[in-house]
Scaffold this motif. Structure first.
Motif, PDB file in Angstrom:
ATOM      1  N   MET A  93       0.350  -0.923  -0.152  1.00  9.79           N
ATOM      2  CA  MET A  93      -0.488  -0.538  -0.335  1.00  9.79           C
ATOM      3  C   MET A  93       0.967   0.998  -0.444  1.00  9.79           C
ATOM      4  O   MET A  93       0.198   2.263  -0.855  1.00  9.79           O
ATOM      5  N   GLU A  94       1.976   1.662   0.685  1.00 11.60           N
ATOM      6  CA  GLU A  94       2.803   2.642   0.764  1.00 11.60           C
ATOM      7  C   GLU A  94       3.007   3.033  -0.607  1.00 11.60           C
ATOM      8  O   GLU A  94       3.108   4.256  -0.939  1.00 11.60           O
ATOM      9  N   ASP A  95       4.309   1.588  -1.345  1.00 11.28           N
ATOM     10  CA  ASP A  95       4.453   1.605  -2.594  1.00 11.28           C
ATOM     11  C   ASP A  95       3.694   2.411  -3.242  1.00 11.28           C
ATOM     12  O   ASP A  95       3.840   3.392  -4.337  1.00 11.28           O
ATOM     13  N   TRP A  96       2.540   1.933  -3.945  1.00  9.86           N
ATOM     14  CA  TRP A  96       1.290   2.482  -4.665  1.00  9.86           C
ATOM     15  C   TRP A  96       0.602   3.445  -4.198  1.00  9.86           C
ATOM     16  O   TRP A  96       0.273   4.729  -5.041  1.00  9.86           O
ATOM     17  N   MET A  97       0.991   4.121  -2.766  1.00  6.86           N
ATOM     18  CA  MET A  97       0.634   5.370  -2.532  1.00  6.86           C
ATOM     19  C   MET A  97       1.585   6.197  -3.015  1.00  6.86           C
ATOM     20  O   MET A  97       1.153   7.535  -3.175  1.00  6.86           O
ATOM     21  N   GLU A  98       2.676   5.869  -3.159  1.00  3.63           N
ATOM     22  CA  GLU A  98       3.460   6.251  -3.492  1.00  3.63           C
ATOM     23  C   GLU A  98       3.353   6.969  -5.132  1.00  3.63           C
ATOM     24  O   GLU A  98       3.461   8.362  -5.391  1.00  3.63           O
ATOM     25  N   LEU A  99       3.115   5.744  -5.650  1.00  2.11           N
ATOM     26  CA  LEU A  99       3.172   6.141  -6.520  1.00  2.11           C
ATOM     27  C   LEU A  99       2.043   7.415  -7.331  1.00  2.11           C
ATOM     28  O   LEU A  99       1.904   7.375  -8.166  1.00  2.11           O
ATOM     29  N   TYR A 100       0.569   6.435  -6.372  1.00  5.13           N
ATOM     30  CA  TYR A 100      -0.198   7.771  -7.061  1.00  5.13           C
ATOM     31  C   TYR A 100      -0.062   9.180  -6.667  1.00  5.13           C
ATOM     32  O   TYR A 100      -0.882   9.992  -7.338  1.00  5.13           O
ATOM     33  N   GLU A 101       0.286   9.615  -5.841  1.00  5.34           N
ATOM     34  CA  GLU A 101       0.276  10.696  -4.909  1.00  5.34           C
ATOM     35  C   GLU A 101       1.366  11.186  -6.353  1.00  5.34           C
ATOM     36  O   GLU A 101       1.309  12.659  -6.729  1.00  5.34           O
ATOM     37  N   LYS A 102       2.892  10.733  -6.648  1.00  8.96           N
ATOM     38  CA  LYS A 102       3.632  11.127  -7.695  1.00  8.96           C
ATOM     39  C   LYS A 102       2.311  11.614  -9.028  1.00  8.96           C
ATOM     40  O   LYS A 102       2.268  13.102  -9.587  1.00  8.96           O
ATOM     41  N   GLN A 103       1.570  10.415  -9.655  1.00  6.85           N
ATOM     42  CA  GLN A 103       0.764  10.994 -10.541  1.00  6.85           C
ATOM     43  C   GLN A 103      -0.193  12.147 -10.490  1.00  6.85           C
ATOM     44  O   GLN A 103      -0.499  12.826 -10.981  1.00  6.85           O
ATOM     45  N   ARG A 104      -0.598  12.204  -9.195  1.00  6.90           N
ATOM     46  CA  ARG A 104      -1.270  13.261  -8.600  1.00  6.90           C
ATOM     47  C   ARG A 104      -1.763  14.319  -8.537  1.00  6.90           C
ATOM     48  O   ARG A 104      -1.575  15.275  -9.166  1.00  6.90           O
ATOM     49  N   ILE A 105       0.110  14.911  -8.595  1.00  5.82           N
ATOM     50  CA  ILE A 105       0.578  15.721  -8.228  1.00  5.82           C
ATOM     51  C   ILE A 105       1.169  16.691  -9.829  1.00  5.82           C
ATOM     52  O   ILE A 105       0.738  17.545 -10.055  1.00  5.82           O
TER      53      ILE A 105
END
Length: 109
Positions: A93-105
């Protein structure tokens, strides 16, 4: 088909999918030089891919293997599928959220 051969065919299948459908220059990690600590499939910078092409998968063991084998700066990832099923991607989940946050930003800029 024995499991070793099925694994190699799964790695080739995944590498070809990432290359042909998504345009990434991917290949089997150990195809040229034997067991050297590379991911099963290489060509996605920053991602350590463990490829599993099995009917019964202990996903926690597979993720643990990817975590243990990933190099500094790589996100451990398991890409897996059963017969007649689509490929799935599993990561923490931590890695997925990191990818998601980068994509969102990136999207919000």
């Amino acid at each position: 088909m024995n499991s070793n051969r099925k694994g190699k065919e799964g790695e080739r299948e995944l590498a070809n999918l990432l290359k042909d459908r998504y345009g990434y220059d991917c290949r089997r990690g150990q195809q040229f030089c034997g067991s050297n600590g590379d991911a099963d499939v290489v060509g996605l910078p920053g991602i350590h891919i463990e490829c599993k092409r099995v009917e019964k998968l202990n996903i926690y063991e597979a993720v643990e293997q990817s975590i243990n084998d990933a190099r500094e700066g790589e996100m451990p990832t398991v890409m897996h599928r059963k017969n007649r099923k689509d490929w799935l991607v599993t990561m923490t989940m931590e890695d997925w959220m990191e990818l998601y946050e980068k994509q969102r930003i990136h999207r919000d800029q």
